[in-house]
Motif scaffolding. Structure first.
Motif, short mmCIF file in Angstrom:
data_model
loop_
_atom_site.label_atom_id
_atom_site.label_comp_id
_atom_site.label_asym_id
_atom_site.label_seq_id
_atom_site.Cartn_x
_atom_site.Cartn_y
_atom_site.Cartn_z
N THR A 1 -4.48 -10.44 44.82
CA THR A 1 -3.49 -11.42 44.28
C THR A 1 -3.23 -11.09 42.71
N LEU A 2 -2.21 -10.64 42.42
CA LEU A 2 -1.85 -10.47 40.95
C LEU A 2 -1.33 -11.61 40.47
N SER A 3 -1.51 -12.15 39.34
CA SER A 3 -1.10 -13.34 38.71
C SER A 3 -0.58 -13.14 37.43
N THR A 4 0.56 -13.34 36.68
CA THR A 4 1.08 -13.17 35.49
C THR A 4 1.45 -14.20 34.65
N GLY A 5 1.11 -15.39 35.48
CA GLY A 5 1.50 -16.71 34.91
C GLY A 5 2.83 -17.01 34.88
N GLY A 6 3.70 -16.34 35.85
CA GLY A 6 5.29 -16.58 35.71
C GLY A 6 5.82 -15.60 34.59
N ARG A 7 5.02 -14.86 34.02
CA ARG A 7 5.66 -14.08 32.95
C ARG A 7 6.12 -12.48 33.79
N THR A 8 7.00 -12.07 33.29
CA THR A 8 7.42 -10.88 33.87
C THR A 8 7.60 -9.66 32.98
N ASP A 9 6.68 -9.78 31.71
CA ASP A 9 6.94 -8.70 30.73
C ASP A 9 5.78 -7.85 30.95
N LYS A 10 6.05 -6.53 30.49
CA LYS A 10 5.06 -5.54 30.61
C LYS A 10 3.46 -5.63 30.34
N GLU A 11 3.40 -6.55 28.94
CA GLU A 11 1.91 -6.71 28.81
C GLU A 11 1.14 -7.62 29.85
N ALA A 12 2.02 -8.60 30.44
CA ALA A 12 1.30 -9.75 31.47
C ALA A 12 1.03 -8.94 32.76
N PHE A 13 2.13 -8.04 33.06
CA PHE A 13 1.89 -7.29 34.47
C PHE A 13 0.61 -6.23 34.14
N PHE A 14 0.53 -5.59 33.09
CA PHE A 14 -0.50 -4.46 32.84
C PHE A 14 -1.75 -5.49 32.99
N ARG A 15 -1.96 -6.61 32.50
CA ARG A 15 -3.30 -7.24 32.15
C ARG A 15 -3.65 -7.64 33.72
N TRP B 1 1.90 -10.74 44.83
CA TRP B 1 2.25 -11.12 43.38
C TRP B 1 3.03 -12.54 43.47
N PRO B 2 2.44 -13.53 43.51
CA PRO B 2 2.90 -14.84 43.84
C PRO B 2 3.95 -15.43 42.99
N ASP B 3 3.85 -15.21 41.65
CA ASP B 3 4.51 -15.69 40.68
C ASP B 3 5.32 -14.45 40.03
N ALA B 4 6.00 -13.41 40.78
CA ALA B 4 6.69 -12.37 40.36
C ALA B 4 7.98 -12.84 39.77
N GLY B 5 8.64 -14.03 40.17
CA GLY B 5 9.94 -14.34 39.86
C GLY B 5 11.07 -13.81 40.55
N PRO B 6 12.39 -14.27 39.94
CA PRO B 6 13.51 -13.66 40.88
C PRO B 6 13.73 -12.18 40.76
N VAL B 7 13.46 -11.50 42.22
CA VAL B 7 13.26 -10.08 42.20
C VAL B 7 14.99 -9.54 42.24
N ALA B 8 15.97 -10.24 42.59
CA ALA B 8 17.41 -9.78 42.54
C ALA B 8 17.71 -9.88 41.19
N GLU B 9 17.27 -10.71 40.35
CA GLU B 9 17.79 -10.47 38.93
C GLU B 9 16.92 -9.63 38.02
N ALA B 10 15.88 -9.01 38.57
CA ALA B 10 14.84 -8.29 37.80
C ALA B 10 15.80 -7.12 36.84
N HIS B 11 15.25 -7.24 35.66
CA HIS B 11 15.82 -5.93 34.72
C HIS B 11 14.67 -5.59 33.92
N GLY B 12 14.90 -4.67 33.06
CA GLY B 12 13.74 -3.94 32.04
C GLY B 12 12.59 -4.00 32.80
N ASP B 13 11.42 -4.31 32.30
CA ASP B 13 10.06 -4.07 32.49
C ASP B 13 9.84 -4.88 33.78
#
Length: 153
Positions: A32-46, A88-100
């Motif tokens: 289970t990946l958890s990014t704390g609801g963040r979708t930025d590169k640093e949070a994902f890599f961590r 990834w339970p806190d991946a956020g909206p997939v359809a609106e994903a952009h950038g990192d």
């Protein structure tokens, strides 16, 4: 209980506990990946460094998408498990994903295909199931997504 299917799937957050329970019931390794609801590169890599098996290990200071993809691929393949689940339970909206965020999703979207390829795995395939929790709040149906053909990296 939900069925564990190979590939990349967008699911409602409410279905994540059931998916993890089904993986446990079937003795399927689940991460289970958890990014704390963040979708930025640093949070994902961590989250990846802290959760997934990696081979080779990832640097904590350099964030290179191709290195991450190769390391996760090697780590999951190195488990020598016929089936693996990543959620990834806190991946956020997939359809609106952009950038990192979009690149992170593309990495996860591409892994099931390459890990199931006999040529890439020397015949030792891994059926990878990736589930990302979407913005669906109504518990609506999950959506499976085919691999993208364009590589934004």
């Amino acid at each position: 209980m939900p069925e564990i299917r190979g590939g990349f799937h967008e699911v409602p957050a409410a279905s994540v506990p059931e998916l993890l329970a089904e993986a446990a019931r079937r003795d399927v390794p689940a991460f289970t990946l958890s990014t704390g609801g963040r979708t930025d590169k640093e949070a994902f890599f961590r989250a990846v460094r802290e959760t997934l098996p990696l081979d080779p290990p990832l640097s904590a200071t350099r964030h290179v998408w191709d290195a991450l993809a190769d390391s996760v691929w090697g780590g999951l393949h190195g488990l020598e498990a016929p089936r693996v689940v990543v959620v990834w339970p806190d991946a956020g909206p997939v359809a609106e994903a952009h950038g990192d965020h979009a690149i992170a999703l593309d990495v996860l979207r591409d892994l099931p295909t390459s890990l199931a390829d006999a040529r890439c795995t020397a015949g030792r395939r891994t059926a990878l199931s990736v589930y990302v929790a979407s913005a669906h709040r109504d518990g609506g149906p999950s959506r499976s997504a085919p691999p993208r053909t364009a590589d934004p990296r």
